[in-house]
Design an enzyme around this catalytic site. Structure first.
Site, PDB file in Angstrom:
ATOM      1  N   CYS A  54       0.867  -1.169   0.000  1.00  0.00           N
ATOM      2  CA  CYS A  54       0.000   0.000   0.000  1.00  0.00           C
ATOM      3  C   CYS A  54       0.914   1.232   0.000  1.00  0.00           C
ATOM      4  O   CYS A  54       2.133   1.112   0.157  1.00  0.00           O
ATOM      5  CB  CYS A  54      -0.924  -0.006   1.213  1.00  0.00           C
ATOM      6  N   ASP A  79      -2.879  -2.608  -2.387  1.00  0.00           N
ATOM      7  CA  ASP A  79      -2.437  -1.570  -3.329  1.00  0.00           C
ATOM      8  C   ASP A  79      -3.202  -0.261  -3.163  1.00  0.00           C
ATOM      9  O   ASP A  79      -3.198   0.586  -4.062  1.00  0.00           O
ATOM     10  CB  ASP A  79      -2.502  -2.028  -4.794  1.00  0.00           C
TER      11      ASP A  79
HETATM   12  C1  0GY Z   1       1.360   0.183  -7.710  1.00  0.00           C
HETATM   13  C2  0GY Z   1       1.170   0.350  -9.149  1.00  0.00           C
HETATM   14  C3  0GY Z   1       1.369   1.475  -9.870  1.00  0.00           C
HETATM   15  C4  0GY Z   1       2.092   2.630  -9.453  1.00  0.00           C
HETATM   16  C5  0GY Z   1       3.211   2.631  -8.714  1.00  0.00           C
HETATM   17  O1  0GY Z   1       5.145   3.589  -7.895  1.00  0.00           O
HETATM   18  C6  0GY Z   1       4.076   3.792  -8.477  1.00  0.00           C
HETATM   19  O2  0GY Z   1       3.726   4.899  -8.878  1.00  0.00           O
HETATM   20  O3  0GY Z   1       3.661   1.518  -8.179  1.00  0.00           O
HETATM   21  C7  0GY Z   1       0.885   1.459 -11.262  1.00  0.00           C
HETATM   22  O4  0GY Z   1       0.565   2.531 -11.798  1.00  0.00           O
HETATM   23  O5  0GY Z   1       0.767   0.344 -11.845  1.00  0.00           O
HETATM   24  O6  0GY Z   1       1.937  -0.809  -7.279  1.00  0.00           O
HETATM   25  O7  0GY Z   1       0.967   1.059  -6.971  1.00  0.00           O
END
Ligand code: 0GY
Length: 290
Positions: free
Chosen positions: A28, A245
């Protein structure tokens, strides 16, 4: 906020599934608040604020005891919001930071003292500019004395190119979101089976059976993703983690209900023993016993 960015669900349902005692939401984020913790100038998206207080309220609402908070790309290499959330949570949270090769041992020591236990290497091109492999290797050398592990995020089509590098990493390696399989192709698809083989051949590899909402084509209740997660839980019961997440950055199709996501757990881990491994034993071993 990025145009068309979807804020997180304002009122997730109370789950019918009760997580076991000491259960961990192991993926998260916290975002901002931007007036206290500005987003990175290099970010590829601007999310809505998602504060530590809102995260901890969600944790309690869903019935989890602890969080693993992952530094997201919108905060770049400035881990201040993460550190602040970890300080507030005390022993109820651990962190995954993003650092550059210029990080100092003093900075790493400070992060370790508040609960950071890993760094994240992000290879998703829509989220970050490419980091040279040599830079990642310099970071590996710096985190080694702290016993940290490495969380990696990539998309399935990039695995063949990345595999030699990833499998050369000397630490525990945790792959985000099952390596983002194409769920239309099914569990027996060669690409997914190669991912499974990588886990089988490399006992230092773990994976998060997370993000059905991102991987699904069918949408809620994500029946097209469940076989992938269940397969991994049953093949590697001691090397899987689960996370909400929250606050679900960059969702385009719909806003997931975190209560519904929690209710899917018994279909992924179908016995109380598997649920305890997934939610309690594995994350506590990786993040709290180190
Ligand atoms: C997640 C997935 C996403 C984003 C990030 O670091 C981040 O900005 O991980 C995504 O956009 O797929 O794990 O939160």
């Amino acid at each position: 906020m990025t145009p068309e960015y979807l804020p997180f669900h304002p009122n997730p349902k109370t789950p019918e599934f009760t997580p076991p005692a000491e259960a961990v939401d192991a993926h998260c984020h916290v975002f901002g608040p931007a007036d206290l913790f500005p987003f990175s100038p290099e970010r590829k998206y601007t999310p809505c604020d998602a504060s530590k207080e809102q995260l901890f309220a969600l944790r309690d609402h869903l019935g989890f005891r602890k969080n693993v908070i992952v530094q997201a790309s919108c905060h770049g290499k400035n881990n201040d919001a993460l550190i602040d959330a970890l300080e507030t949570a005390g022993n109820l949270a651990r962190g995954v930071a993003v650092v550059g090769s210029d990080v100092t041992s003093e900075e790493l020591e400070r992060m370790h003292s508040v609960g950071v236990r890993a760094v994240r290497f992000n290879f998703v091109k829509r989220l970050v500019d490419t980091t040279p492999k040599e830079v990642f290797l310099e970071i590996v050398e710096k985190i080694k004395p702290f016993g940290w592990h490495i969380v990696v995020y990539f998309e399935a089509q990039d695995l063949p190119e990345l595999k030699p590098f990833l499998t050369s990493l000397p630490t525990t390696v945790v792959v985000d979101h099952m390596g983002r399989p194409d769920v239309v192709k099914g569990v027996d698809d060669q690409d997914f089976q190669e991912f499974v083989a990588m886990l089988r051949d490399h006992p230092n590899f773990w994976t998060k059976v997370s993000c059905p909402e991102r991987l699904s084509v069918a949408g809620p209740p994500y029946e097209d993703v469940i076989p992938f997660a269940r397969h991994l839980v049953e093949q590697f019961p001691d090397r899987v983690l689960w996370g909400t997440d929250w606050p679900h950055p960059n969702m385009k199709s719909h806003v997931p209900d975190d209560g519904l996501l929690t209710d899917i757990i018994p279909q992924i881990a179908v016995t109380p023993e598997l649920q305890k491994s997934l939610l309690v034993d594995n994350p506590n071993r990786l993040y709290w016993d180190t």
